[in-house]
Structure formats: structure tokens, C-alpha cells
Design an enzyme around this catalytic site. Structure first.
Site, PDB file in Angstrom:
ATOM      1  N   LYS A 173      27.535 -23.240 -12.235  1.00  0.00           N
ATOM      2  CA  LYS A 173      27.471 -23.952 -13.504  1.00  0.00           C
ATOM      3  C   LYS A 173      28.916 -24.320 -13.886  1.00  0.00           C
ATOM      4  CE  LYS A 173      27.229 -25.106 -17.819  1.00  0.00           C
ATOM      5  NZ  LYS A 173      28.415 -25.824 -18.324  1.00  0.00           N
ATOM      6  N   GLY A 226      36.990 -18.465 -18.212  1.00  0.00           N
ATOM      7  CA  GLY A 226      36.991 -19.302 -19.407  1.00  0.00           C
ATOM      8  C   GLY A 226      37.562 -18.557 -20.593  1.00  0.00           C
ATOM      9  N   SER A 227      37.106 -18.932 -21.767  1.00  0.00           N
ATOM     10  CA  SER A 227      37.665 -18.380 -23.009  1.00  0.00           C
ATOM     11  C   SER A 227      37.210 -16.946 -23.240  1.00  0.00           C
ATOM     12  CB  SER A 227      37.231 -19.235 -24.196  1.00  0.00           C
ATOM     13  OG  SER A 227      35.845 -19.054 -24.468  1.00  0.00           O
ATOM     14  N   ASN A 228      37.977 -16.235 -24.053  1.00  0.00           N
ATOM     15  CA  ASN A 228      37.620 -14.853 -24.374  1.00  0.00           C
ATOM     16  C   ASN A 228      36.331 -14.767 -25.171  1.00  0.00           C
ATOM     17  OD1 ASN A 228      40.521 -14.633 -23.593  1.00  0.00           O
ATOM     18  ND2 ASN A 228      40.153 -12.486 -24.114  1.00  0.00           N
ATOM     19  N   GLY A 231      33.534 -15.285 -22.782  1.00  0.00           N
ATOM     20  CA  GLY A 231      33.493 -14.150 -21.869  1.00  0.00           C
ATOM     21  C   GLY A 231      32.870 -12.920 -22.498  1.00  0.00           C
ATOM     22  N   GLU A 248      37.361 -13.547 -16.037  1.00  0.00           N
ATOM     23  CA  GLU A 248      38.781 -13.883 -16.071  1.00  0.00           C
ATOM     24  C   GLU A 248      38.974 -14.818 -17.248  1.00  0.00           C
ATOM     25  OE1 GLU A 248      41.150 -12.503 -14.567  1.00  0.00           O
ATOM     26  OE2 GLU A 248      39.966 -11.352 -13.138  1.00  0.00           O
TER      27      GLU A 248
END
Length: 481
Positions: A173, A226-228, A231, A248
Site C-alpha cells: 500500500k 511514515g509519520s509518528n 505509526g 520507522e
């Protein structure tokens, strides 16, 4: 370009029939293509295809899987220019950066193809002295790979290659901002002859499709970059199901420059690490910490290099950096710059949108340099993900390390010094998963483990042999006859 989903070896529209447009960030008036706006239904079909293909792929000899990865590498190499050109138009990178990323993808595939015959377990002495006691690595099953727009070739491949070579089947994705590049990448590597269902591609809005994949009962592992915020959401969904998850995320990467460093070399590395790819790297240099006696001289060196940077469309020759990837990115970075000014930081260079014929209308932000930065401010502690660099001062190495560590992130950090003692002290005390001495924070090597500490990572590692650990379980066997 009109992209499609790739499910069970066929290209198809989303069940909804809806599509999303992609525009060139250097010239937003130019639509370069469209891709499916998929839903949970499309994600479920892709997972089911991967599940159906799983047993045969898992049982395929490792050497044959490795040969398929080698063929994927050859297919990618043959069409590298075509993919790099699309990457530049969709994401905004310069052509050399795009081509370098595609070549990195070729190398990643060759590397993991070579690991096909790598030892996948160990022999252990049995307590009874008779039994055969050993371990082996077994694949998870269906894995979902959720990837970002900033490295739309390298990151999918450094997840995909170890997943496939370990015997897993995959649903990819990609980020909506890189959906065309992802579709062309899958088209190219599928020419190698992967069996239907082993690799599936589902485009669409992140929250809906990603959630459908993470929550699907047949998905046994999720690797996300991607972003925190995204995540953490994925981690919660995966934890509720008890499946493996790899994250990550962000970075606030510091460079410490000591008074005994080669200052010109350090300035080159800091500017490259901060400004290439318009600062849109999780390992990009975000703050530089210098000793007071070299602050003025080093700042002058930074300014000289920043003033020489040329911005423009990525396909233009001689351009140092292209636009940010989207209008949303541009707005976010400009808002962070405005907030830094309001907090009292001293703007030394940049801070706005460039006013040139080459950049008119594009999503550009000038290379920006701040001094007089409060160590407790957002500029010093939070990720911006753009071409913005903060200069801070520290009288001692210990103080510099404390400033570098004063963030929730712990991805990459570097020191410039001619002292081995200083270098080793920095290595021991810095809170980062990747540590550089006399080189920039940005950049990773595919044969080495990659990942962060603190809120930058879920603490597993990507790339290198270490990547195989995430995509496998260890099975222990005792054989007595």
C-alpha cells in the site's frame, strides 16, 4: 499515466470506480496521471490473493525465489530511466537523485537474491545426546507493506525484497503522493515472472486502506514507514491482533561540530544532509550544534553554501533541489518557519517561497537557516521535514550531546571532529540508531541494519541480514528416531 491496482496477477480498477489525480509539484497545473481510490473491499481481495498464493510460494525452493529477485533486478535496471523520470515528475526529486534511488533499488534486489541460500537456522546440542535439535526460520505468511512518498522506490523494495526471499506474500500500500511511481515499479518487477498473488498493489487513501490491511485476520505482519501519528495508530491496531509490526518514523537529526573539525568538510555535509531532497528525508540534518569559538566562522560557511543552492524542477540540469512533494508539505514547512520566527529565532537566510521564473507556482521553500535558537523550542526539538536548519551552541562536547539527545526522536546523528576521544564519547552517549563520524546524517547502506531509538522506531531493524528477522518466526525442532 493511468495506474491501476495489481491483484492476483491482474491490473484492475478499484471496486468504487473512483480515481485520484496526481500533479507535478514543480508545476501543479500539470496533471501527470491518476490512480484508483481503493476501499476495504479492494484491500480484502488483495489479502485473499496473497493468502491463496502463500503455500506454493513458501514451498518454492529458496534458490528459485532468489533467482526471481535477480530477474526483478534486471527488469528494473533495464527500465531505470523511465521509472526515475516518473519519480521526478511525481515527487519532485532531481533527476540524479531519482536515478540514484532506482539504482539503489536494483542493488537491494541483487543483495537479497544473494541471501536466498543464507543459513536460516542453527544446530544445537541436545540434552539426551541422541536427538537432532535445530532451528529454522519460517515466513510469517501475508505481510502488508505501507510505504511513504519520499522514497517511493527504495523503501518499498527494501521491505519487499526481504519479505519475498523469506517466503512471505505481500500486499503493498503506497502513499497516495507516490501511487503512479509505485504502480510502474510493480509493473516493471512483475515482468520477472512472479506467480500471481505473491505481490499485490492497492492504491488509495491511507487511513481506510491501511486500516483494512492491519485489521485483516489473514495479515500476519505489517511494516510501516511514515509519520509518528500514523505509526502509533497502526501499532495499536496490530497490538490488538497480536501480530508483528515494524515502524520507522520521524527524526530530529543533529550534527555536532567541534572546534577541531575540518569546518569546510563539515559545512558541505551539513548542507547536503539538510537540503538535498528539499529536506524530506527522515535522516535529514535538522540542527547543527557548534562550539562558541567557531560559531561565526561556521555560520558563514553555511551561508555561502546555502546562497549557492539552485532550486527548480527536478528534470532541469544543475538544480540542487526540487520542490516539496505537495502543497500540504509546503504549508506545513512555512508554518514551522513562521512559528520559529514568532518564538524569537533569528532568521539568517531563506524562510519563504523563492521568486524566480523556474520556481513560479511550484511547491518550493527556500533553504532556510536559523540561529539564536532556544533549545527548548519546537525548532530545536520537533521534526519539520523540509529545508530548514537550526544552529545551536554548546561550550562542551557533553553539553552538545545533551542538546542532540533533547528530542523524542533517535534516528540519526553525526559528529565532526579530529579527536578519536571525542568521536568515541559521542558514539557511546548519543541516543540514535545510526551514528556517523565525519559524514552527514542522511543516507543509509542497504547491507547494514537501519532503524532508530526512542520514538523513531518500533526497535526492529530494516535492511541488511537483520531485515530477515522481522519477516520470519524462529521454529525449534527436536528430531528423535
Amino acid at each position: 499515466m493511468k495506474a491501476y491496482n495489481y491483484i492476483n496477477g491482474t491490473w484492475r480498477e478499484a471496486e468504487s470506480g473512483e480515481r485520484m489525480g496526481s500533479r507535478n509539484p514543480a508545476r501543479p497545473g500539470e496533471e501527470i496521471g491518476s490512480s484508483p481510490r481503493s476501499s476495504r473491499t479492494d484491500a480484502e481481495q488483495a489479502v485473499q490473493a496473497a493468502q491463496t498464493a502463500g503455500l506454493a510460494w513458501r514451498d518454492r525452493p529458496a534458490g528459485e525465489r532468489g533467482e526471481l529477485l535477480r530477474q526483478m533486478a534486471l527488469c528494473l535496471e533495464a527500465r531505470s530511466g523511465e521509472l526515475a523520470e516518473l519519480l521526478t515528475r511525481e515527487v519532485g526529486k532531481t533527476q540524479p537523485e531519482s536515478l540514484g534511488e532506482v539504482k539503489r533499488g536494483v542493488a537491494i534486489l541483487h543483495y537479497y537474491a544473494g541471501l536466498a541460500m543464507h543459513a536460516d537456522g542453527e544446530h544445537l546440542p541436545a540434552a539426551d545426546g541422541v536427538s537432532l535439535l535445530y532451528t529454522r526460520k519460517i515466513p510469517l505468511g501475508v505481510v502488508a507493506l505501507i510505504t511513504p512518498w519520499n522514497f517511493p522506490v527504495a523503501i518499498p523494495l527494501w521491505k519487499l525484497a526481504p519479505a519475498l526471499i523469506s517466503g512471505n506474500t505481500v500486499v503493498l500500500k503506497p502513499a497516495t503522493g507516490a501511487s503512479l511511481t509505485a504502480a510502474l515499479l510493480v509493473e516493471i518487477i512483475s515482468e520477472a515472472g512472479l506467480p500471481s498473488g505473491v505481490l499485490n498493489l492497492v492504491n488509495g487513501a491511507g487511513a481506510a486502506v491501511a486500516a483494512a490491511l492491519v485489521e485483516h485476520p489473514l495479515v500476519q505482519g505489517v511494516s510501516f514507514t511514515g509519520s509518528n501519528a500514523a505509526g502509533r495508530r497502526i501499532a495499536q491496531q496490530a497490538a490488538a491482533r497480536g501480530i508483528k509490526v515494524q515502524l520507522e518514523m520521524g527524526g530530529k537529526n543533529a550534527v555536532v561540530v567541534m572546534a577541531d573539525a575540518d569546518l569546510a568538510r563539515a559545512a558541505d555535509a551539513v548542507v547536503s544532509g539538510a537540503m538535498k531532497s528539499a529536506g524530506q528525508k527522515c535522516t535529514a540534518t535538522s540542527k547543527v550544534i557548534v562550539q562558541p569559538e567557531i560559531r561565526e566562522r561556521f555560520t558563514t560557511l553555511l551561508l555561502e553554501r546555502l546562497q549557492a543552492i539552485t532550486l527548480g524542477p527536478g528534470e532541469s540540469p544543475g538544480v540542487y533541489s526540487g520542490p516539496l512533494a505537495s502543497e500540504q508539505q509546503q504549508r506545513s514547512v512555512l508554518a514551522a518557519i513562521d512559528a520559529a520566527r514568532e518564538a524569537g529565532a533569528e532568521l539568517l537566510w531563506g524562510g519563504g517561497m523563492p521568486q524566480t521564473a523556474e520556481t513560479a507556482g511550484g511547491y518550493y521553500v527556500e533553504p532556510t537557516l536559523f540561529a539564536g535558537v532556544d533549545p527548548a523550542s519546537a525548532l530545536a526539538r520537533e521534526e519539520i521535514f523540509g529545508p530548514v536548519l537550526a544552529v545551536l551552541e554548546a561550550a562542551t562536547l557533553e553539553e552538545a550531546i545533551d542538546l542532540a539527545n533533547d528530542t523524542e526522536y533517535g534516528l540519526s546523528a553525526a559528529i565532526f571532529t579530529s579527536s578519536l576521544t571525542s568521536a568515541m564519547t559521542f558514539i557511546r552517549r548519543i541516543e540514535a540508531g545510526m551514528v556517523k563520524v565525519n559524514s552527514e546524517t542522511a543516507g543509509v547502506e542497504y547491507q547494514a541494519p537501519f532503524g532508530g531509538l526512542k520514538q523513531s522506531s518500533s526497535h526492529s531493524r530494516e535492511q541488511g541480514v537483520a531485515a530477515l528477522d522481522f519477516y520470519t518466526h524462529t521454529q525449534t525442532i527436536s528430531l528423535t528416531m
